[in-house]
Design an enzyme around this catalytic site. Structure first.
Site, PDB file in Angstrom:
ATOM      1  N   ASP A   1       0.881  -1.527  -0.001  1.00 38.83           N
ATOM      2  CA  ASP A   1      -0.203  -0.188  -0.064  1.00 38.83           C
ATOM      3  C   ASP A   1       1.029   1.491   0.204  1.00 38.83           C
ATOM      4  O   ASP A   1       1.757   0.703   0.700  1.00 38.83           O
ATOM      5  CB  ASP A   1      -1.233   0.171   1.351  1.00 38.83           C
ATOM      6  CG  ASP A   1       0.062  -0.740   2.381  1.00 38.83           C
ATOM      7  OD1 ASP A   1       0.924  -0.941   2.806  1.00 38.83           O
ATOM      8  OD2 ASP A   1      -0.852  -0.780   3.693  1.00 38.83           O
TER       9      ASP A   1
ATOM     10  N   ASP B   1      -7.281  -4.048  15.009  1.00 38.82           N
ATOM     11  CA  ASP B   1      -9.089  -4.280  14.505  1.00 38.82           C
ATOM     12  C   ASP B   1      -9.090  -5.667  13.020  1.00 38.82           C
ATOM     13  O   ASP B   1     -10.282  -6.434  12.681  1.00 38.82           O
ATOM     14  CB  ASP B   1      -9.367  -3.832  13.388  1.00 38.82           C
ATOM     15  CG  ASP B   1      -8.782  -3.279  12.621  1.00 38.82           C
ATOM     16  OD1 ASP B   1      -8.044  -3.336  12.166  1.00 38.82           O
ATOM     17  OD2 ASP B   1      -9.463  -1.694  11.965  1.00 38.82           O
TER      18      ASP B   1
ATOM     19  N   HIS C   1      -7.349  -5.760  10.094  1.00 43.87           N
ATOM     20  CA  HIS C   1      -7.244  -5.610   9.046  1.00 43.87           C
ATOM     21  C   HIS C   1      -5.462  -5.963   8.323  1.00 43.87           C
ATOM     22  O   HIS C   1      -5.188  -5.919   8.679  1.00 43.87           O
ATOM     23  CB  HIS C   1      -7.195  -4.077   8.694  1.00 43.87           C
ATOM     24  CG  HIS C   1      -6.116  -3.144   8.847  1.00 43.87           C
ATOM     25  ND1 HIS C   1      -6.125  -1.931   9.990  1.00 43.87           N
ATOM     26  CD2 HIS C   1      -5.024  -2.643   8.395  1.00 43.87           C
ATOM     27  CE1 HIS C   1      -4.831  -1.752  10.634  1.00 43.87           C
ATOM     28  NE2 HIS C   1      -4.218  -2.281   9.431  1.00 43.87           N
TER      29      HIS C   1
ATOM     30  N   GLU D   1      -9.460  -2.207   5.615  1.00 44.49           N
ATOM     31  CA  GLU D   1     -10.595  -2.477   6.723  1.00 44.49           C
ATOM     32  C   GLU D   1     -11.556  -3.253   7.232  1.00 44.49           C
ATOM     33  O   GLU D   1     -11.381  -3.682   6.456  1.00 44.49           O
ATOM     34  CB  GLU D   1     -10.504  -0.689   7.315  1.00 44.49           C
ATOM     35  CG  GLU D   1      -9.706   0.415   6.498  1.00 44.49           C
ATOM     36  CD  GLU D   1      -8.583   0.664   7.756  1.00 44.49           C
ATOM     37  OE1 GLU D   1      -8.877  -0.180   8.555  1.00 44.49           O
ATOM     38  OE2 GLU D   1      -8.406   1.527   7.583  1.00 44.49           O
TER      39      GLU D   1
END
Length: 270
Positions: free
Chosen positions: A72, A141, A143, A148
């Site tokens: 990314d 979380d 991801h 996400e």
């Protein structure tokens, strides 16, 4: 799925670096048949990069015929920006090994046509056939990359809006100022990652314990994108003791027992 449990972050980093090193050496890459490696950024892989650099400097490992694709990049940051992932990778890894500049692929967060940039990235990956090994980390979380919670599990490379939690977490790299953190990023999709021949995910520290629990013991769900690894034919999660805090005792015992014959990946090449 394999779950490798080590005592510490340092042990996880060394194991992961040894594993990657072995894979590249066993592949016997050439100019015509390079080894294709997917790479992450962030604090988690830093130990791995240091170990891989060490192996390169010791003459154990060459990256001359290795092609890389990063996961990314922030939208709106120049490659020269200290917090861009271009800068991170050059500073922490690429500048210290013998990889050919033309073999480095990182999404351009300054691209005018972001959709085309993402489509071209997918085409570039396909031009090499596939990514042989995708290394990654996970957020608290669950991801992977910037996929996400509630991201499609079949998603491809695209622009994603960052969650409030991610912005707060990443603000530590931007002088603690949330306003300085980019609000979107270009990221490979879960589908892109799942297309890799092998996926290796690092998770260390108690903050990642719930994500590890969901990845290993929970059901497959877009709420926890890391759970998609349950559907991959060759996925590995390597974690330290602290990251297993939310796993059932019998789950930990099962993986410790089944990995006894595989737990070491020593590299001894001269």
């Amino acid at each position: 799925m394999r779950l490798i449990i080590k005592n510490s972050y340092e042990d996880c980093s060394k194991w992961t670096a040894d594993y990657i090193c072995n894979k590249i050496i066993e592949f016997k890459p050439t100019k015509e048949k390079p080894f294709v490696l997917g790479l992450p950024t962030g604090s988690t892989p830093l130990g791995v990069y240091k170990e891989l650099i060490k192996k390169h400097k010791e003459g154990i490992l060459s990256f001359k015929h290795v092609v890389t694709f990063n996961m990314d990049e922030y939208v709106g940051l120049e490659a020269s920006h200290p917090q861009s992932y271009h800068y991170f990778m050059m500073d922490n890894f690429f500048n210290h090994i013998d990889i050919e500049p033309k073999n480095i692929h990182i999404l351009d967060g300054m691209a005018k046509d972001k959709k085309k940039e993402c489509e071209d990235y997918e085409k570039a990956i396909r031009s090499y056939g596939k990514i042989h090994l995708f290394l990654g980390g996970i957020g608290a979380d669950g991801h992977i990359a910037f996929n996400e919670p509630y991201s499609s599990l079949t998603s491809r490379t695209r622009e994603k809006t960052l969650t409030r939690d991610t912005i707060i977490m990443n603000s530590r790299f931007f002088e603690g100022n949330e306003d300085l953190v980019p609000k979107t990023a270009l990221t490979v999709g879960i589908g892109t990652i799942m297309d890799a021949e092998e996926v290796l995910i690092m998770a260390t520290g108690h903050a990642k314990a719930e994500a590890v629990h969901q990845a290993v013991e929970g059901g497959v769900s877009h709420v926890w994108t890391v759970s998609a690894l349950q559907l991959h034919p060759k996925s590995i999660i390597i974690c330290d003791d602290a990251a297993t805090d939310e796993l059932k005792v019998k789950t930990v015992k099962y993986f410790l027992d089944i990995e006894k014959g595989n737990i070491e990946t020593n590299v001894s090449r001269k």
